[in-house]
Write a protein that holds these residues in place. Structure first.
Motif, PDB file in Angstrom:
ATOM      1  N   CYS A 164      40.660  35.844  42.925  1.00 33.76           N
ATOM      2  CA  CYS A 164      40.469  36.946  42.171  1.00 33.76           C
ATOM      3  C   CYS A 164      41.810  37.973  42.329  1.00 33.76           C
ATOM      4  CB  CYS A 164      39.233  37.716  42.591  1.00 33.76           C
ATOM      5  SG  CYS A 164      38.981  39.338  41.652  1.00 33.76           S
ATOM      6  N   ALA A 165      42.449  37.790  41.240  1.00 35.64           N
ATOM      7  CA  ALA A 165      43.755  38.778  41.616  1.00 35.64           C
ATOM      8  C   ALA A 165      43.459  40.273  40.873  1.00 35.64           C
ATOM      9  CB  ALA A 165      44.841  38.124  40.733  1.00 35.64           C
ATOM     10  N   ALA A 166      43.770  41.015  41.703  1.00 36.46           N
ATOM     11  CA  ALA A 166      43.489  42.425  41.285  1.00 36.46           C
ATOM     12  C   ALA A 166      44.975  43.321  41.198  1.00 36.46           C
ATOM     13  CB  ALA A 166      42.881  43.159  42.528  1.00 36.46           C
ATOM     14  N   SER A 167      44.682  44.096  40.255  1.00 38.86           N
ATOM     15  CA  SER A 167      45.982  44.928  39.695  1.00 38.86           C
ATOM     16  C   SER A 167      45.770  46.177  40.204  1.00 38.86           C
ATOM     17  CB  SER A 167      46.247  44.761  38.091  1.00 38.86           C
ATOM     18  OG  SER A 167      45.267  45.289  37.469  1.00 38.86           O
ATOM     19  N   VAL A 168      45.985  46.506  41.528  1.00 39.63           N
ATOM     20  CA  VAL A 168      45.771  47.892  41.801  1.00 39.63           C
ATOM     21  C   VAL A 168      46.652  47.796  43.201  1.00 39.63           C
ATOM     22  CG1 VAL A 168      43.819  46.961  43.372  1.00 39.63           C
ATOM     23  CG2 VAL A 168      44.061  49.493  42.747  1.00 39.63           C
ATOM     24  N   ARG A 169      47.479  49.299  43.094  1.00 35.21           N
ATOM     25  CA  ARG A 169      48.236  49.258  44.317  1.00 35.21           C
ATOM     26  C   ARG A 169      47.639  49.363  45.769  1.00 35.21           C
ATOM     27  NH1 ARG A 169      52.429  54.008  42.025  1.00 35.21           N
ATOM     28  NH2 ARG A 169      53.378  52.860  40.436  1.00 35.21           N
ATOM     29  N   THR A 170      46.576  50.053  46.064  1.00 36.23           N
ATOM     30  CA  THR A 170      45.886  50.150  46.915  1.00 36.23           C
ATOM     31  C   THR A 170      44.752  48.915  47.226  1.00 36.23           C
ATOM     32  OG1 THR A 170      44.165  51.831  46.038  1.00 36.23           O
ATOM     33  CG2 THR A 170      46.252  52.703  47.119  1.00 36.23           C
ATOM     34  N   THR A 217      44.899  39.413  46.314  1.00 37.67           N
ATOM     35  CA  THR A 217      43.847  38.524  45.893  1.00 37.67           C
ATOM     36  C   THR A 217      42.891  38.228  46.930  1.00 37.67           C
ATOM     37  OG1 THR A 217      45.778  37.392  44.801  1.00 37.67           O
ATOM     38  CG2 THR A 217      43.884  36.024  45.374  1.00 37.67           C
ATOM     39  N   VAL A 218      41.652  38.199  46.622  1.00 41.47           N
ATOM     40  CA  VAL A 218      40.618  37.852  47.321  1.00 41.47           C
ATOM     41  C   VAL A 218      40.221  36.224  46.942  1.00 41.47           C
ATOM     42  CG1 VAL A 218      38.802  38.647  45.778  1.00 41.47           C
ATOM     43  CG2 VAL A 218      38.369  38.441  48.194  1.00 41.47           C
ATOM     44  N   TYR A 219      39.512  35.537  47.810  1.00 41.88           N
ATOM     45  CA  TYR A 219      39.201  34.057  47.644  1.00 41.88           C
ATOM     46  C   TYR A 219      37.885  33.813  47.989  1.00 41.88           C
ATOM     47  CZ  TYR A 219      44.470  33.779  47.862  1.00 41.88           C
ATOM     48  OH  TYR A 219      45.782  33.983  47.512  1.00 41.88           O
ATOM     49  N   LEU A 220      37.295  32.864  47.327  1.00 40.95           N
ATOM     50  CA  LEU A 220      35.926  32.162  47.868  1.00 40.95           C
ATOM     51  C   LEU A 220      35.914  30.789  48.031  1.00 40.95           C
ATOM     52  CD1 LEU A 220      33.096  33.169  48.594  1.00 40.95           C
ATOM     53  CD2 LEU A 220      32.476  32.480  46.226  1.00 40.95           C
ATOM     54  N   GLN A 221      36.101  30.307  49.261  1.00 40.92           N
ATOM     55  CA  GLN A 221      35.987  29.071  49.480  1.00 40.92           C
ATOM     56  C   GLN A 221      34.551  28.263  49.506  1.00 40.92           C
ATOM     57  OE1 GLN A 221      38.744  26.538  49.683  1.00 40.92           O
ATOM     58  NE2 GLN A 221      36.876  25.111  49.796  1.00 40.92           N
TER      59      GLN A 221
END
Length: 123
Positions: free
Chosen positions: A22-28, A77-81
């Motif tokens: 999951c790619a996030a478009s946020v600076r913080t 980015t956050v991942y879920l394996q």
């Protein structure tokens, strides 16, 4: 405005593995808790896993020992394996952001959501 884009879903046999991103478009991004939820047809959206920016995490009992949440703050980015997948893991998987950086398990506590990615596990 935060935008989240999930990728990595697909069809896999029972016992197999998938990794969602999951790619996030946020600076913080690095200051926020991120989570994964899922929703099967006809069912309510349910909590899967969440992770704080500092690294603390929480999992649903149904996925403990099989799923691992991780994040790369440099890549927003956050991942879920997901390992040892079961047919009952079949659902649309969503990532979500909690700007308060808490390990919430209720969907109502999350401020932004992705569009979801389908995971189908065949028996």
């Amino acid at each position: 405005q935060v935008q989240l884009v999930e990728t990595g879903g697909g069809l896999v046999q029972a016992g197999g593995s998938l990794r969602l991103s999951c790619a996030a478009s946020v600076r913080t991004f690095s200051r926020y808790a991120m989570a994964w939820f899922r929703q099967a047809p006809g069912m309510q959206r349910e909590f899967v896993a969440t992770m704080r920016w500092s690294g603390g995490s929480k999992y649903a009992d149904s996925v403990k020992g099989r799923f691992t949440i991780s994040r790369d703050n440099a890549k927003n980015t956050v991942y879920l394996q997901m390992n040892s997948l079961k047919p009952e893991d079949t659902a649309v998987y969503y990532c979500a952001v909690n700007t308060g950086d808490w390990l919430f398990t209720a969907a109502a506590n999350y401020d932004y959501w992705g569009q979801g990615t389908q995971v189908t596990v065949s028996s």
